[in-house]
Design a protein around this motif. Sequence first.
Motif, short mmCIF file in Angstrom:
data_model
loop_
_atom_site.label_atom_id
_atom_site.label_comp_id
_atom_site.label_asym_id
_atom_site.label_seq_id
_atom_site.Cartn_x
_atom_site.Cartn_y
_atom_site.Cartn_z
N SER A 27 0.81 -1.22 0.00
CA SER A 27 0.00 0.00 0.00
C SER A 27 0.85 1.27 0.00
CB SER A 27 -0.96 0.00 1.19
OG SER A 27 -0.24 0.09 2.40
N ASN A 28 2.10 1.17 0.44
CA ASN A 28 2.97 2.35 0.48
C ASN A 28 3.92 2.46 -0.70
OD1 ASN A 28 2.13 3.60 2.94
ND2 ASN A 28 3.05 1.90 4.03
N GLN A 29 3.83 1.56 -1.65
CA GLN A 29 4.75 1.58 -2.79
C GLN A 29 4.55 2.80 -3.69
OE1 GLN A 29 4.53 -2.25 -4.74
NE2 GLN A 29 6.59 -2.71 -4.01
N HIS A 30 3.35 3.30 -3.74
CA HIS A 30 3.06 4.39 -4.68
C HIS A 30 2.92 5.74 -3.99
CE1 HIS A 30 2.73 1.35 -7.72
NE2 HIS A 30 1.85 0.70 -6.98
N THR A 31 3.47 5.88 -2.81
CA THR A 31 3.44 7.17 -2.13
C THR A 31 4.57 8.04 -2.64
OG1 THR A 31 4.80 6.34 -0.31
CG2 THR A 31 2.41 6.21 -0.02
N ASN A 32 4.51 9.31 -2.33
CA ASN A 32 5.57 10.23 -2.75
C ASN A 32 6.91 9.77 -2.21
OD1 ASN A 32 3.70 11.87 -4.02
ND2 ASN A 32 3.39 13.12 -2.19
N ILE A 33 7.90 9.81 -3.07
CA ILE A 33 9.24 9.40 -2.63
C ILE A 33 9.94 10.58 -1.98
CG2 ILE A 33 11.49 8.57 -3.39
CD1 ILE A 33 10.08 7.11 -5.65
N ASN A 34 10.20 10.40 -0.69
CA ASN A 34 11.02 11.36 0.05
C ASN A 34 11.79 10.55 1.09
OD1 ASN A 34 9.37 10.98 2.36
ND2 ASN A 34 7.96 12.58 1.68
N LEU A 35 12.66 11.19 1.82
CA LEU A 35 13.52 10.46 2.76
C LEU A 35 12.71 9.74 3.83
CD1 LEU A 35 16.38 9.73 3.54
CD2 LEU A 35 16.49 11.83 4.88
N GLU A 36 11.68 10.37 4.36
CA GLU A 36 10.88 9.75 5.40
C GLU A 36 10.19 8.48 4.89
OE1 GLU A 36 7.08 10.70 8.32
OE2 GLU A 36 7.98 12.33 7.17
N ASN A 37 9.56 8.57 3.71
CA ASN A 37 8.88 7.41 3.14
C ASN A 37 9.87 6.31 2.76
OD1 ASN A 37 6.36 8.51 3.46
ND2 ASN A 37 6.32 9.42 1.42
N PHE A 38 11.04 6.71 2.27
CA PHE A 38 12.06 5.72 1.93
C PHE A 38 12.51 4.97 3.18
CE2 PHE A 38 16.54 4.52 1.43
CZ PHE A 38 16.41 3.64 0.37
N ASN A 39 12.75 5.70 4.28
CA ASN A 39 13.18 5.08 5.53
C ASN A 39 12.11 4.11 6.06
OD1 ASN A 39 15.68 6.31 5.59
ND2 ASN A 39 14.98 8.03 6.83
N LYS A 40 10.84 4.50 5.94
CA LYS A 40 9.75 3.62 6.37
C LYS A 40 9.73 2.35 5.51
CE LYS A 40 6.49 7.03 8.15
NZ LYS A 40 5.18 7.66 7.91
N TYR A 41 9.89 2.53 4.20
CA TYR A 41 9.88 1.38 3.30
C TYR A 41 11.00 0.41 3.65
CZ TYR A 41 10.37 -1.46 -0.86
OH TYR A 41 10.48 -2.53 -1.70
N VAL A 42 12.20 0.93 3.88
CA VAL A 42 13.35 0.08 4.22
C VAL A 42 13.09 -0.64 5.54
CG1 VAL A 42 15.79 0.09 4.85
CG2 VAL A 42 15.01 1.39 2.87
N ALA A 43 12.55 0.05 6.54
CA ALA A 43 12.27 -0.57 7.83
C ALA A 43 11.23 -1.68 7.68
CB ALA A 43 11.78 0.48 8.82
N TYR A 44 10.16 -1.43 6.93
CA TYR A 44 9.13 -2.44 6.71
C TYR A 44 9.70 -3.63 5.94
CZ TYR A 44 5.42 0.73 8.27
OH TYR A 44 4.61 1.56 9.00
N LYS A 45 10.52 -3.36 4.95
CA LYS A 45 11.11 -4.43 4.14
C LYS A 45 12.04 -5.29 4.98
CE LYS A 45 11.39 -6.29 0.07
NZ LYS A 45 10.25 -6.95 -0.54
N MET A 46 12.86 -4.67 5.82
CA MET A 46 13.75 -5.43 6.71
C MET A 46 12.93 -6.28 7.69
SD MET A 46 16.84 -5.09 5.81
CE MET A 46 17.52 -5.93 7.21
N ALA A 47 11.90 -5.69 8.26
CA ALA A 47 11.03 -6.43 9.18
C ALA A 47 10.38 -7.61 8.46
CB ALA A 47 9.96 -5.51 9.76
N TYR A 48 10.00 -7.42 7.20
CA TYR A 48 9.41 -8.48 6.39
C TYR A 48 10.40 -9.63 6.21
CZ TYR A 48 7.26 -10.92 2.47
OH TYR A 48 6.70 -11.88 1.67
N LEU A 49 11.64 -9.29 5.87
CA LEU A 49 12.66 -10.32 5.65
C LEU A 49 12.99 -11.08 6.93
CD1 LEU A 49 15.01 -8.34 3.24
CD2 LEU A 49 13.45 -10.21 2.64
#
Length: 85
Positions: A27-49
């Motif tokens: 659901s967050n893949q298509h949000t505006n790309i900025n540093l905050e959203n990128f950091n959230k994406y990386v944190a969620y992806k690491m938690a997923y792995l």
Amino acid sequence: MMENVGIIRKQEELTNQLNWLNSTIQSNQHTNINLENFNKYVAYKMAYLITQAALKRHDSLGCHQMAGHDTSINTTESREYVEQV
């Protein structure tokens, strides 16, 4: 994440966490790309792995225990070691 992927792990809780993380990432893949959203994406992806790896590992490892699986850890020995450290 600690609520579902803590020290004592249960397959059902790991699966629920993995599903939540997957839907959150999607659901967050298509949000505006900025540093905050990128950091959230990386944190969620690491938690997923991490959750995915925990779900695939059926035996206990270190202090992380899979509920419902026999473990050979001697709790008295472990407690004595921790007290020494």
